[in-house]
Design a protein around this motif. Structure first.
Motif, mmCIF file in Angstrom:
data_model
loop_
_atom_site.group_PDB
_atom_site.id
_atom_site.type_symbol
_atom_site.label_atom_id
_atom_site.label_comp_id
_atom_site.label_asym_id
_atom_site.label_seq_id
_atom_site.Cartn_x
_atom_site.Cartn_y
_atom_site.Cartn_z
ATOM 1 N N HIS A 84 0.299 0.794 -5.801
ATOM 2 C CA HIS A 84 -0.145 1.160 -7.154
ATOM 3 C C HIS A 84 -0.164 2.683 -7.225
ATOM 4 O O HIS A 84 -0.023 3.363 -6.214
ATOM 5 C CB HIS A 84 -1.565 0.661 -7.438
ATOM 6 C CG HIS A 84 -1.728 -0.812 -7.430
ATOM 7 N ND1 HIS A 84 -1.106 -1.649 -8.319
ATOM 8 C CD2 HIS A 84 -2.460 -1.616 -6.609
ATOM 9 C CE1 HIS A 84 -1.461 -2.897 -8.062
ATOM 10 N NE2 HIS A 84 -2.267 -2.914 -7.023
ATOM 11 N N HIS A 103 6.556 -5.273 -6.656
ATOM 12 C CA HIS A 103 5.149 -5.701 -6.598
ATOM 13 C C HIS A 103 4.915 -6.838 -7.579
ATOM 14 O O HIS A 103 4.755 -6.623 -8.780
ATOM 15 C CB HIS A 103 4.213 -4.525 -6.903
ATOM 16 C CG HIS A 103 2.770 -4.821 -6.603
ATOM 17 N ND1 HIS A 103 1.865 -3.833 -6.283
ATOM 18 C CD2 HIS A 103 2.062 -5.986 -6.574
ATOM 19 C CE1 HIS A 103 0.674 -4.380 -6.064
ATOM 20 N NE2 HIS A 103 0.765 -5.690 -6.252
ATOM 21 N N HIS A 109 3.129 -11.127 -7.706
ATOM 22 C CA HIS A 109 2.353 -12.175 -7.025
ATOM 23 C C HIS A 109 2.898 -13.493 -7.525
ATOM 24 O O HIS A 109 3.007 -13.712 -8.725
ATOM 25 C CB HIS A 109 0.859 -12.035 -7.317
ATOM 26 C CG HIS A 109 0.285 -10.801 -6.707
ATOM 27 N ND1 HIS A 109 -0.169 -10.759 -5.403
ATOM 28 C CD2 HIS A 109 0.127 -9.547 -7.193
ATOM 29 C CE1 HIS A 109 -0.585 -9.530 -5.124
ATOM 30 N NE2 HIS A 109 -0.411 -8.781 -6.189
ATOM 31 N N LYS A 157 0.830 -6.154 3.702
ATOM 32 C CA LYS A 157 0.083 -5.659 2.547
ATOM 33 C C LYS A 157 -1.391 -5.477 2.908
ATOM 34 O O LYS A 157 -1.978 -6.332 3.578
ATOM 35 C CB LYS A 157 0.207 -6.687 1.403
ATOM 36 C CG LYS A 157 -0.860 -6.620 0.299
ATOM 37 C CD LYS A 157 -0.605 -5.465 -0.675
ATOM 38 C CE LYS A 157 -1.637 -5.449 -1.799
ATOM 39 N NZ LYS A 157 -1.390 -6.404 -2.861
ATOM 40 N N ASP A 195 3.164 -5.509 -10.502
ATOM 41 C CA ASP A 195 2.002 -6.351 -10.188
ATOM 42 C C ASP A 195 1.904 -7.535 -11.151
ATOM 43 O O ASP A 195 0.802 -7.973 -11.496
ATOM 44 C CB ASP A 195 0.707 -5.519 -10.212
ATOM 45 C CG ASP A 195 -0.387 -6.094 -9.324
ATOM 46 O OD1 ASP A 195 -0.137 -7.081 -8.608
ATOM 47 O OD2 ASP A 195 -1.507 -5.560 -9.365
#
Ligand SMILES: [Zn+2]
Length: 452
Positions: A264, A97, A99, A209, A367
């Protein structure tokens, strides 16, 4: 000063790169690139105990031998040998995970999504031993070009996987966040879902997603019915779906609907037996992203980690400065929900332990990428938080190696076994003794290429 050489304090970098091109060896130039890593302790990611006295042979980027020195094949002419006595080799970290590409300093905007900015972030991941990053729904089409180039050869930086553009409802989270308008698809009915999932799937993402969250009632949340339609449509295109979730009851309904992963942790309450049973029955993975919680409150006050040498030698200085500005700090300090966030972290940690003990599959993810989440550094912090939750170092290593590769269906990644790409990290200390030892990075390889 070349930042990429900062981890090479032990001189391994020089050893490997200087030996790379034997003088006058015209013949070798055309033959295989063979690297032999010797006298190391092998932690292969399969769950087998650490094996001292091991050798890894890397031929054209792939592992052609990994095992006891005595069984290693004779070194061919031109092979580059590196003595790693006293060192530990573990699989490269796969972050499920992340970005990518759309942040500069502490600002997020898709106009930042350039090849240069993407490569800068991948370079940070690579320095910290994160050899694969799965970008979760905030990419532009550039990601597909980069992935294609990587898969056509031997990458020299962190490998990318991508969900392409993610999904939310009309004006749903996170399209309301700074710089995120127009990043996800905003869907309101099944026909839109069908069309948009097909458009995204045509680009061959690695998964799909969905963001399923109202941010404690502040935002609009996509309906479970639309989520089901996304999951079903994605499956028609051969794609699994992972969801940003927060609430227990959403997690339960989505797992039942065939969701592949909770991207998450459940953070509103302890996971109950019904959810555990459902996740096991449906094979839903848990990706904890505990450092994401850290990033929601840690900047409210000055924190010691911002002076950590392990951060400062590898992180983007603009981001390090940015999180310490009054503007950034005040935004957190003045958040009316601030006191809740450390509680969510604790809930996430106890849920992680419960899910792991119950046999739910645990994948590794942080994340990282968005403002205040340091790509590379946070992955090591994540491991500490997983250990604090009660997972063993071996469970943690497997979550970012064999487990993560299984999650991705990537048969050539994840472990240090014959046939896999040589994506590995050499450490000065044993991570199975103490997971904090993953910080003792001395060498990182991706596809047999030294990257730090
Ligand atoms: Zn995310």
């Amino acid at each position: 000063m070349n930042r990429t050489s900062l981890f090479a304090a032990c001189g391994l970098a020089a050893l490997v790169s200087c030996a790379n091109e034997p003088a006058g060896a015209k013949k070798e130039a055309a033959s295989a690139d063979v690297k032999i890593l010797e006298n190391l302790t092998l932690i292969d990611g399969t769950g087998k105990p650490a094996a001292p006295g091991s050798t890894i042979v890397v031929t054209d980027g792939k592992i052609t031998y990994a095992g006891p020195a005595a069984g290693a094949p004779a070194a061919p002419a031109g092979a580059v040998r590196t003595d790693l006595a006293g060192k530990f080799a573990m699989p490269g970290i796969i972050n499920l995970h992340a970005h990518l590409g759309n942040v500069k300093g502490v600002k997020q905007d898709q106009t930042f999504y350039t090849r240069e900015n993407l490569m800068k972030q991948l370079g940070a991941f690579a320095r910290y031993g994160v050899t694969t990053a799965v970008s979760m729904g905030s990419d532009t089409d550039l990601i597909f070009d980069v992935r294609k180039e990587q898969r056509a050869g031997r990458p020299t930086t962190t490998r990318v996987f991508t969900a392409g553009r993610g999904f939310t409802g009309a004006q749903g989270y996170p399209s309301t966040m700074p710089g995120m308008k127009g990043v996800p698809y905003e869907v309101t009915k099944n026909e839109e879902v069908e069309k948009d999932v097909a458009e995204n799937a045509a680009k061959k993402p690695d998964l799909t997603k969905i963001w399923v969250d109202d941010h404690l009632g502040k935002e609009k949340k996509i309906s479970i019915e639309l989520c089901k339609a996304i999951i079903d449509n994605a499956r028609k295109h051969g794609l699994n779906t992972a969801a940003h979730i927060f609430y227990h009851d959403d997690a339960l309904k989505l797992s039942e609907a065939g969701l592949y992963a909770f991207a998450h942790s459940v953070r509103d309450k302890p996971v109950n037996q019904e959810l555990i049973d459902m996740a096991k029955k449906k094979g839903t993975w848990q990706i904890p992203t505990l450092t994401r919680e850290i990033s929601t409150f840690v900047y409210a006050k000055p924190h010691a980690f911002l002076k950590d040498e392990f951060l400062l030698r590898g992180a983007d200085p603009e981001a390090v400065a940015g999180v310490q500005t009054p503007e950034f700090m005040n935004r957190q300090a003045n958040d009316k929900n601030l006191a809740k966030y450390p509680v969510f972290l604790k809930t996430a940690q106890s849920n992680l332990k419960k899910l792991a003990d119950s046999g739910v599959k645990i994948g590794f993810g942080t994340d990282t990428g968005p403002p205040g989440r340091f790509s590379g550094y946070f992955e090591h912090w994540e491991m500490e938080l997983m250990a604090e939750a009660g997972l063993t170092p071996m469970q943690i290593v497997q979550s970012f190696s064999a487990g993560a590769a299984e999650y991705l269906g990537a048969t050539d990644l994840g472990t240090l076994e014959v046939g896999k790409w040589a994506d590995l990290v050499v450490l000065g200390k044993n991570p199975l003794d103490d997971i904090k030892n993953t910080r003792t990075i001395e060498l990182v390889m991706i596809a047999g290429n030294k990257v730090n």
